[in-house]
Design a protein around this motif. Structure first.
Motif, mmCIF file in Angstrom:
data_model
loop_
_atom_site.group_PDB
_atom_site.id
_atom_site.type_symbol
_atom_site.label_atom_id
_atom_site.label_comp_id
_atom_site.label_asym_id
_atom_site.label_seq_id
_atom_site.Cartn_x
_atom_site.Cartn_y
_atom_site.Cartn_z
ATOM 1 N N VAL A 118 0.831 -1.207 0.000
ATOM 2 C CA VAL A 118 0.000 0.000 0.000
ATOM 3 C C VAL A 118 0.866 1.256 0.000
ATOM 4 O O VAL A 118 0.390 2.341 -0.328
ATOM 5 C CB VAL A 118 -0.986 0.038 1.195
ATOM 6 C CG1 VAL A 118 -1.926 -1.149 1.163
ATOM 7 C CG2 VAL A 118 -0.263 0.128 2.529
ATOM 8 N N GLU A 146 -3.543 -1.565 -5.370
ATOM 9 C CA GLU A 146 -4.779 -0.782 -5.243
ATOM 10 C C GLU A 146 -5.919 -1.630 -4.687
ATOM 11 O O GLU A 146 -6.795 -1.124 -3.988
ATOM 12 C CB GLU A 146 -5.169 -0.190 -6.593
ATOM 13 C CG GLU A 146 -4.245 0.923 -7.066
ATOM 14 C CD GLU A 146 -4.262 2.133 -6.130
ATOM 15 O OE1 GLU A 146 -5.336 2.521 -5.645
ATOM 16 O OE2 GLU A 146 -3.190 2.692 -5.877
ATOM 17 N N ARG A 149 -5.380 -1.508 -1.037
ATOM 18 C CA ARG A 149 -5.696 -0.163 -0.535
ATOM 19 C C ARG A 149 -7.211 0.014 -0.422
ATOM 20 O O ARG A 149 -7.722 0.547 0.570
ATOM 21 C CB ARG A 149 -5.069 0.903 -1.423
ATOM 22 C CG ARG A 149 -3.551 1.045 -1.228
ATOM 23 C CD ARG A 149 -2.893 1.849 -2.336
ATOM 24 N NE ARG A 149 -3.284 3.243 -2.345
ATOM 25 C CZ ARG A 149 -2.631 4.226 -1.707
ATOM 26 N NH1 ARG A 149 -1.548 3.947 -0.999
ATOM 27 N NH2 ARG A 149 -3.044 5.467 -1.776
#
Length: 311
Positions: A118, A146, A149
């Motif tokens: 992340v 992503e 995240r």
């Protein structure tokens, strides 16, 4: 005795977590679609009356009754997560939604195995939890970076919106027995190449650094996070702050294996981070955790595992 769900439980980390939870006197429901996990990792648990295995993909809803959830399901090595990047993102995002929905229905605690990825290719070094990261949304690693995240975002939104009891752990490079020899990670790559007497492939000039945490230390940190004080959500870094270049790692593995392997160099892959090192002050303060096993000791145990596996 708790009944605990471990998604990704037949994987490298998941299988060690199942061992830990069984040892602590719990019932474990291990869920895995066996995309990167393997029944061989949990074979020794199959006859245990407190262990149950279910083959299931968490991108589809799961209806079970449990007391806690550890969400580890997601391919974690570039070779595997880039093979089907759309499915990788779905596993992180839709899988998180499904597991959070289950935790919400049951009103139980849930832990997310997030990642140091992340932070992307970090602009500050070492990386504290407050660092927001430098991540490409369009690169070949974005499906994993992503996806993780977004999963963190979902966890914190469920916490704020629904009062869900969450724990978020950012895992730094981890190694040890039960690593897949074909997973493309640097430790397993170097060890397998050294044991076979093949050239050791280094990407870039070998100056990029990583911090390597032995699997037992990682699982202890994960367990302590799940059982930490009420209200402590993380995210918290779990990793070994000892920092090594790829050249240092390769040379140490060659020495420990008495290998005749030579080093060869290839261009650095796209978006490959140059530095990775955790700040672990929060883990030390909140969890009374810090790694105990040094790199040499951990590599020796990992090399022994691969020797049995290969020969």
């Amino acid at each position: 005795m708790k009944r605990i769900l471990v998604t990704g439980g037949a994987g490298f980390l998941g299988s060690h977590l199942c061992d830990k939870l069984i040892k602590e006197g719990n019932e474990v429901l291990c869920v895995d679609n066996l995309y990167t996990g393997s029944k061989s990792n949990i074979h020794h648990l199959m006859e245990n009356k407190n262990f149950e295995f279910m083959r299931h993909d968490i991108t589809f809803p799961l209806y079970v009754e449990v007391d806690e959830i550890y969400n580890l399901a997601c391919p974690a090595s570039p070779v595997h997560y880039q093979f089907d990047p759309v499915q990788t993102t779905k596993t992180s995002v839709i899988g998180a939604i499904n597991m959070l929905g289950l935790a919400k229905r049951l009103k139980i605690k849930i832990l997310q195995a997030s990642t140091s990825e992340v932070y992307g290719d970090p602009e500050i070094h070492p990386q504290p939890e407050s660092y927001k990261g430098s991540v490409s949304t369009t690169g070949i690693r974005a499906c994993y970076d992503e996806g993780k995240r977004c999963a963190e975002t979902l966890f914190f939104d469920y916490h704020r919106q629904h009062g869900l009891d969450i724990k978020v752990m950012r895992i730094f490079n981890t190694y040890g027995p039960r690593m897949n020899p074909d997973d493309g990670r640097v430790v397993s790559n170097f060890i397998v190449q050294a044991l076979k007497g093949e050239d050791i492939t280094i990407f870039g000039d070998g100056s990029q650094t990583r911090s390597f945490c032995y699997v037992e230390d990682n699982i202890e940190g994960m367990y302590k996070l799940m059982n930490s004080r009420d209200g402590f959500t993380g995210p918290v870094n779990i990793g070994n702050p000892g920092e090594f270049t790829m050249l240092e790692l390769a040379k140490q593995i060659i020495e420990l294996t008495n290998s005749k392997s030579k080093l060869i160099f290839f261009p650095l892959p796209q978006d490959d981070p140059m530095q990775r090192q955790p700040v672990i002050e929060m883990a030390n303060k909140e969890l009374n955790w810090k790694p105990k096993i040094n790199l040499t000791e951990g590599l020796q145990a990992t090399i022994s595992h691969f020797q049995k596996l290969l020969f």
